[in-house]
Design a protein around this motif. Structure first.
Motif, PDB file in Angstrom:
ATOM      1  N   THR A 191       0.498 -74.670-108.031  1.00 57.00           N
ATOM      2  CA  THR A 191      -0.676 -74.795-108.890  1.00 57.00           C
ATOM      3  C   THR A 191      -1.929 -75.219-108.136  1.00 57.00           C
ATOM      4  OG1 THR A 191      -0.204 -77.103-109.422  1.00 57.00           O
ATOM      5  CG2 THR A 191       0.756 -75.432-110.871  1.00 57.00           C
ATOM      6  N   LEU A 192      -1.785 -75.709-106.916  1.00 54.92           N
ATOM      7  CA  LEU A 192      -2.939 -76.149-106.143  1.00 54.92           C
ATOM      8  C   LEU A 192      -3.558 -74.971-105.404  1.00 54.92           C
ATOM      9  CD1 LEU A 192      -1.527 -79.437-104.605  1.00 54.92           C
ATOM     10  CD2 LEU A 192      -3.024 -79.199-106.567  1.00 54.92           C
ATOM     11  N   THR A 193      -4.870 -74.949-105.347  1.00 56.09           N
ATOM     12  CA  THR A 193      -5.576 -73.888-104.643  1.00 56.09           C
ATOM     13  C   THR A 193      -6.384 -74.514-103.523  1.00 56.09           C
ATOM     14  OG1 THR A 193      -5.744 -72.598-106.666  1.00 56.09           O
ATOM     15  CG2 THR A 193      -7.223 -72.005-104.890  1.00 56.09           C
ATOM     16  N   TYR A 194      -5.941 -74.288-102.290  1.00 52.45           N
ATOM     17  CA  TYR A 194      -6.674 -74.763-101.140  1.00 52.45           C
ATOM     18  C   TYR A 194      -7.594 -73.651-100.664  1.00 52.45           C
ATOM     19  CZ  TYR A 194      -3.208 -78.450-101.018  1.00 52.45           C
ATOM     20  OH  TYR A 194      -2.409 -79.499-101.335  1.00 52.45           O
ATOM     21  N   TYR A 195      -8.772 -74.015-100.213  1.00 55.11           N
ATOM     22  CA  TYR A 195      -9.688 -73.010 -99.682  1.00 55.11           C
ATOM     23  C   TYR A 195     -10.508 -73.609 -98.561  1.00 55.11           C
ATOM     24  CZ  TYR A 195     -13.112 -75.358-102.664  1.00 55.11           C
ATOM     25  OH  TYR A 195     -13.910 -76.290-103.260  1.00 55.11           O
ATOM     26  N   ARG A 196     -11.086 -72.724 -97.760  1.00 58.93           N
ATOM     27  CA  ARG A 196     -11.960 -73.137 -96.669  1.00 58.93           C
ATOM     28  C   ARG A 196     -13.403 -72.924 -97.085  1.00 58.93           C
ATOM     29  NH1 ARG A 196      -9.062 -72.414 -91.264  1.00 58.93           N
ATOM     30  NH2 ARG A 196      -6.923 -72.142 -91.928  1.00 58.93           N
ATOM     31  N   THR A 197     -14.285 -73.696 -96.503  1.00 59.52           N
ATOM     32  CA  THR A 197     -15.712 -73.536 -96.775  1.00 59.52           C
ATOM     33  C   THR A 197     -16.285 -72.535 -95.776  1.00 59.52           C
ATOM     34  OG1 THR A 197     -16.370 -75.299 -95.262  1.00 59.52           O
ATOM     35  CG2 THR A 197     -15.882 -75.934 -97.570  1.00 59.52           C
ATOM     36  N   PRO A 198     -17.469 -71.973 -96.068  1.00 61.75           N
ATOM     37  CA  PRO A 198     -18.100 -71.067 -95.094  1.00 61.75           C
ATOM     38  C   PRO A 198     -18.269 -71.714 -93.719  1.00 61.75           C
ATOM     39  CG  PRO A 198     -19.172 -70.829 -97.209  1.00 61.75           C
ATOM     40  CD  PRO A 198     -18.205 -71.984 -97.343  1.00 61.75           C
ATOM     41  N   ALA A 199     -18.610 -72.989 -93.673  1.00 60.46           N
ATOM     42  CA  ALA A 199     -18.783 -73.670 -92.378  1.00 60.46           C
ATOM     43  C   ALA A 199     -17.479 -73.664 -91.585  1.00 60.46           C
ATOM     44  CB  ALA A 199     -19.273 -75.093 -92.588  1.00 60.46           C
ATOM     45  N   GLU A 200     -16.362 -73.960 -92.243  1.00 55.39           N
ATOM     46  CA  GLU A 200     -15.073 -73.975 -91.556  1.00 55.39           C
ATOM     47  C   GLU A 200     -14.712 -72.596 -91.017  1.00 55.39           C
ATOM     48  OE1 GLU A 200     -12.792 -77.508 -94.013  1.00 55.39           O
ATOM     49  OE2 GLU A 200     -12.717 -75.458 -94.787  1.00 55.39           O
ATOM     50  N   VAL A 201     -14.978 -71.561 -91.804  1.00 52.94           N
ATOM     51  CA  VAL A 201     -14.639 -70.202 -91.380  1.00 52.94           C
ATOM     52  C   VAL A 201     -15.556 -69.741 -90.255  1.00 52.94           C
ATOM     53  CG1 VAL A 201     -14.546 -67.793 -92.138  1.00 52.94           C
ATOM     54  CG2 VAL A 201     -13.607 -69.592 -93.585  1.00 52.94           C
ATOM     55  N   LEU A 202     -16.850 -70.048 -90.352  1.00 51.74           N
ATOM     56  CA  LEU A 202     -17.793 -69.617 -89.320  1.00 51.74           C
ATOM     57  C   LEU A 202     -17.622 -70.387 -88.024  1.00 51.74           C
ATOM     58  CD1 LEU A 202     -21.006 -69.168 -91.484  1.00 51.74           C
ATOM     59  CD2 LEU A 202     -19.604 -67.363 -90.473  1.00 51.74           C
ATOM     60  N   ASP A 203     -17.280 -71.669 -88.123  1.00 51.00           N
ATOM     61  CA  ASP A 203     -17.101 -72.489 -86.922  1.00 51.00           C
ATOM     62  C   ASP A 203     -15.804 -72.159 -86.175  1.00 51.00           C
ATOM     63  OD1 ASP A 203     -19.487 -73.733 -87.428  1.00 51.00           O
ATOM     64  OD2 ASP A 203     -18.584 -75.561 -88.260  1.00 51.00           O
ATOM     65  N   GLN A 204     -14.790 -71.713 -86.913  1.00 50.11           N
ATOM     66  CA  GLN A 204     -13.494 -71.428 -86.293  1.00 50.11           C
ATOM     67  C   GLN A 204     -12.937 -70.103 -86.813  1.00 50.11           C
ATOM     68  OE1 GLN A 204     -11.202 -74.805 -87.449  1.00 50.11           O
ATOM     69  NE2 GLN A 204     -12.109 -76.143 -85.934  1.00 50.11           N
ATOM     70  N   PRO A 205     -13.583 -68.970 -86.496  1.00 52.74           N
ATOM     71  CA  PRO A 205     -13.080 -67.689 -87.018  1.00 52.74           C
ATOM     72  C   PRO A 205     -11.681 -67.357 -86.512  1.00 52.74           C
ATOM     73  CG  PRO A 205     -14.883 -67.327 -85.465  1.00 52.74           C
ATOM     74  CD  PRO A 205     -14.762 -68.801 -85.669  1.00 52.74           C
ATOM     75  N   ALA A 206     -11.327 -67.828 -85.327  1.00 49.73           N
ATOM     76  CA  ALA A 206      -9.990 -67.562 -84.788  1.00 49.73           C
ATOM     77  C   ALA A 206      -8.922 -68.288 -85.596  1.00 49.73           C
ATOM     78  CB  ALA A 206      -9.920 -67.979 -83.334  1.00 49.73           C
ATOM     79  N   ALA A 207      -9.298 -69.378 -86.283  1.00 44.67           N
ATOM     80  CA  ALA A 207      -8.331 -70.147 -87.067  1.00 44.67           C
ATOM     81  C   ALA A 207      -7.820 -69.352 -88.264  1.00 44.67           C
ATOM     82  CB  ALA A 207      -8.948 -71.459 -87.535  1.00 44.67           C
ATOM     83  N   THR A 208      -8.590 -68.336 -88.691  1.00 47.37           N
ATOM     84  CA  THR A 208      -8.136 -67.510 -89.812  1.00 47.37           C
ATOM     85  C   THR A 208      -7.006 -66.601 -89.367  1.00 47.37           C
ATOM     86  OG1 THR A 208      -9.741 -65.754 -89.392  1.00 47.37           O
ATOM     87  CG2 THR A 208     -10.427 -67.547 -90.851  1.00 47.37           C
ATOM     88  N   GLY A 209      -6.933 -66.316 -88.068  1.00 49.17           N
ATOM     89  CA  GLY A 209      -5.842 -65.523 -87.533  1.00 49.17           C
ATOM     90  C   GLY A 209      -5.805 -64.101 -88.050  1.00 49.17           C
ATOM     91  N   GLY A 210      -6.889 -63.627 -88.638  1.00 48.00           N
ATOM     92  CA  GLY A 210      -6.909 -62.282 -89.183  1.00 48.00           C
ATOM     93  C   GLY A 210      -6.104 -62.151 -90.461  1.00 48.00           C
ATOM     94  N   GLY A 211      -5.491 -63.237 -90.904  1.00 42.67           N
ATOM     95  CA  GLY A 211      -4.675 -63.206 -92.122  1.00 42.67           C
ATOM     96  C   GLY A 211      -5.492 -63.532 -93.354  1.00 42.67           C
TER      97      GLY A 211
END
Length: 137
Positions: free
Chosen positions: A30-50
């Motif tokens: 039931t929990l929805t975790y999400y990343r902020t634009p800053a987190e995604v832009l600062d660490q694009p490799a952390a998304t792993g393309g997934g």
């Protein structure tokens, strides 16, 4: 007598642990975790393309409809990401409101989404008509 008491204590401990695991498992879905634009832009490799979830506020003036493609920007903490959404977003999806999108970050820095969830606060405000709030007495 002492063995019986120790056995009961062990049984209670096992039952509490099992109950805790069941509750944790139920809440995980039931929990929805999400990343902020800053987190995604600062660490694009952390998304792993997934697939990831990206959350923020829809930037006023950024919403465009082009057939079944909806393009908008999500912002949080001074950072923005352009989102391309295939399909129709929920009726409550509006500029200036919070949203969480699911999808992938492209190499061009554009987030390709296939699912939008509108965030809302936990405060209820009754709609006001011409005469003010409706009195339900």
């Amino acid at each position: 007598m002492i063995r019986r008491r120790a056995g009961r204590a062990a049984l209670v401990a096992v039952l509490l642990a099992a109950g805790g695991l069941l509750v944790t498992g139920a809440l995980r879905d039931t929990l929805t975790y999400y990343r902020t634009p800053a987190e995604v832009l600062d660490q694009p490799a952390a998304t792993g393309g997934g697939r990831i979830r990206l959350g923020g506020d829809v930037v006023p003036g950024s919403l465009r409809h082009d057939g079944d493609l909806v393009v908008f920007r999500l912002a949080a903490d001074g950072h923005e990401i352009t989102v391309r959404q295939r399909g129709v977003p929920p009726d409550t999806f509006r500029e200036g409101e919070g949203a969480v999108v699911e999808g992938t970050l492209g190499a061009d820095g554009v987030f390709h989404s296939d699912h939008v969830v509108v965030r809302h606060g936990n405060e209820y405000r009754p709609s006001t008509g011409p005469a003010g709030p409706v009195d339900a007495r």
